[in-house]
Design a protein around this motif. Sequence first.
Motif, PDB file in Angstrom:
ATOM      1  N   UNK A 117       0.713  -1.577  -0.131  1.00  0.00           N
ATOM      2  CA  UNK A 117       0.610   0.059  -0.194  1.00  0.00           C
ATOM      3  C   UNK A 117       1.066   1.515   0.618  1.00  0.00           C
ATOM      4  N   UNK A 118       2.312   0.921  -0.114  1.00  0.00           N
ATOM      5  CA  UNK A 118       3.052   2.238  -0.076  1.00  0.00           C
ATOM      6  C   UNK A 118       3.647   2.350  -1.670  1.00  0.00           C
ATOM      7  N   UNK A 119       4.187   3.453  -1.944  1.00  0.00           N
ATOM      8  CA  UNK A 119       4.508   3.628  -2.963  1.00  0.00           C
ATOM      9  C   UNK A 119       5.854   3.068  -3.445  1.00  0.00           C
ATOM     10  N   UNK A 120       6.148   2.057  -4.707  1.00  0.00           N
ATOM     11  CA  UNK A 120       7.104   1.427  -5.104  1.00  0.00           C
ATOM     12  C   UNK A 120       7.802   2.557  -5.628  1.00  0.00           C
ATOM     13  N   UNK A 121       9.272   1.577  -6.110  1.00  0.00           N
ATOM     14  CA  UNK A 121      10.237   2.760  -6.389  1.00  0.00           C
ATOM     15  C   UNK A 121      10.604   1.661  -7.677  1.00  0.00           C
ATOM     16  N   UNK A 122      10.428   1.146  -8.570  1.00  0.00           N
ATOM     17  CA  UNK A 122      10.556  -0.108  -9.284  1.00  0.00           C
ATOM     18  C   UNK A 122      12.371   0.215 -10.140  1.00  0.00           C
ATOM     19  N   UNK A 123      13.020  -1.065  -9.595  1.00  0.00           N
ATOM     20  CA  UNK A 123      14.826  -1.437  -9.614  1.00  0.00           C
ATOM     21  C   UNK A 123      14.326  -1.001 -11.724  1.00  0.00           C
ATOM     22  N   UNK A 124      15.436   0.412 -12.273  1.00  0.00           N
ATOM     23  CA  UNK A 124      14.358   0.440 -13.397  1.00  0.00           C
ATOM     24  C   UNK A 124      15.650  -1.033 -14.366  1.00  0.00           C
ATOM     25  N   UNK A 125      16.908  -1.362 -13.769  1.00  0.00           N
ATOM     26  CA  UNK A 125      17.367  -2.254 -14.448  1.00  0.00           C
ATOM     27  C   UNK A 125      16.733  -3.309 -14.564  1.00  0.00           C
ATOM     28  N   UNK A 126      15.732  -4.018 -13.793  1.00  0.00           N
ATOM     29  CA  UNK A 126      14.719  -4.700 -14.141  1.00  0.00           C
ATOM     30  C   UNK A 126      13.701  -4.825 -14.682  1.00  0.00           C
ATOM     31  N   UNK A 127      12.849  -3.430 -14.170  1.00  0.00           N
ATOM     32  CA  UNK A 127      11.783  -3.486 -14.646  1.00  0.00           C
ATOM     33  C   UNK A 127      11.452  -2.345 -15.316  1.00  0.00           C
ATOM     34  N   UNK A 128      10.672  -2.336 -16.642  1.00  0.00           N
ATOM     35  CA  UNK A 128      10.729  -0.851 -17.181  1.00  0.00           C
ATOM     36  C   UNK A 128       9.624  -0.301 -17.399  1.00  0.00           C
ATOM     37  N   UNK A 129       8.352  -0.114 -17.072  1.00  0.00           N
ATOM     38  CA  UNK A 129       7.243  -0.015 -16.774  1.00  0.00           C
ATOM     39  C   UNK A 129       5.807  -0.688 -16.017  1.00  0.00           C
ATOM     40  N   UNK A 130       5.290  -0.637 -14.997  1.00  0.00           N
ATOM     41  CA  UNK A 130       4.524  -1.367 -14.209  1.00  0.00           C
ATOM     42  C   UNK A 130       2.728  -0.242 -14.047  1.00  0.00           C
ATOM     43  N   UNK A 131       1.889  -1.381 -13.792  1.00  0.00           N
ATOM     44  CA  UNK A 131       1.324  -1.119 -13.219  1.00  0.00           C
ATOM     45  C   UNK A 131       0.038  -2.126 -12.158  1.00  0.00           C
ATOM     46  N   UNK A 132      -1.239  -1.535 -11.645  1.00  0.00           N
ATOM     47  CA  UNK A 132      -1.842  -2.239 -10.715  1.00  0.00           C
ATOM     48  C   UNK A 132      -3.127  -2.690 -11.921  1.00  0.00           C
ATOM     49  N   UNK A 133      -3.805  -3.916 -11.643  1.00  0.00           N
ATOM     50  CA  UNK A 133      -4.281  -4.002 -12.866  1.00  0.00           C
ATOM     51  C   UNK A 133      -5.581  -4.833 -11.884  1.00  0.00           C
ATOM     52  N   UNK A 134      -6.740  -5.135 -12.597  1.00  0.00           N
ATOM     53  CA  UNK A 134      -7.597  -6.402 -11.924  1.00  0.00           C
ATOM     54  C   UNK A 134      -7.795  -7.942 -12.562  1.00  0.00           C
ATOM     55  N   UNK A 135      -8.127  -9.217 -11.142  1.00  0.00           N
ATOM     56  CA  UNK A 135      -7.782  -9.863 -12.229  1.00  0.00           C
ATOM     57  C   UNK A 135      -8.165 -10.038 -13.559  1.00  0.00           C
ATOM     58  N   UNK A 136      -9.303  -9.812 -13.969  1.00  0.00           N
ATOM     59  CA  UNK A 136      -9.614 -10.441 -15.197  1.00  0.00           C
ATOM     60  C   UNK A 136      -8.616  -9.288 -16.463  1.00  0.00           C
ATOM     61  N   UNK A 137      -8.114  -7.870 -15.382  1.00  0.00           N
ATOM     62  CA  UNK A 137      -7.043  -7.666 -16.567  1.00  0.00           C
ATOM     63  C   UNK A 137      -6.564  -7.875 -17.092  1.00  0.00           C
ATOM     64  N   UNK A 138      -5.965  -8.733 -15.996  1.00  0.00           N
ATOM     65  CA  UNK A 138      -4.407  -9.918 -15.729  1.00  0.00           C
ATOM     66  C   UNK A 138      -4.451 -11.299 -16.620  1.00  0.00           C
TER      67      UNK A 138
END
Length: 163
Positions: A117-138
């Motif tokens: 529930x807190x802000x994430x700081x993805x490692x750019x060497x590993x993660x280029x993009x991210x989003x929160x999706x519903x199970x149906x979208x997944x």
Amino acid sequence: MGELVDRVDEQDRLLGVVDRGEAITHHWLHRVATIVCRDGEGRVLVHRRAADMSRFPGEYNFMVGGAAEAGESYEEAAARELTEELGVRVPVRFAFKFLCRGEISPYWLGLHEAVVDEDITPDPDEIAWHAWVTEDELREMARRPTFMADSVDALARYLDRNA
């Protein structure tokens, strides 16, 4: 020598310590810890791997994680990977494990869950993009060829378990 991992057998019993690259080359079983992150609304974090990753570059996945280091439990590896990849420290809960035959090499996959529930700081060497999706979208995303093949079986097992 590179990253050291525990080589295990078909029952996930320790056989010895080996280099991860060697385990992959020889198709020796080792352990991988992953985490399914959900937010307070129950949405699932999906990400696209960085384009220069050595394995599955640019592909989408619903789990973060990686190899458990030699002597590390699944839970310890999951907590470490969560911090390394997303910059957060939250409790992880072991959900299940299974023998994944893997596109590159077989491995034991330990799947965990975490509420983030807190802000994430993805490692750019590993993660280029991210989003929160519903199970149906997944589910829809998992049908696309850009979704990591190794995670499709894990997703089916995960969603069936939660149905």
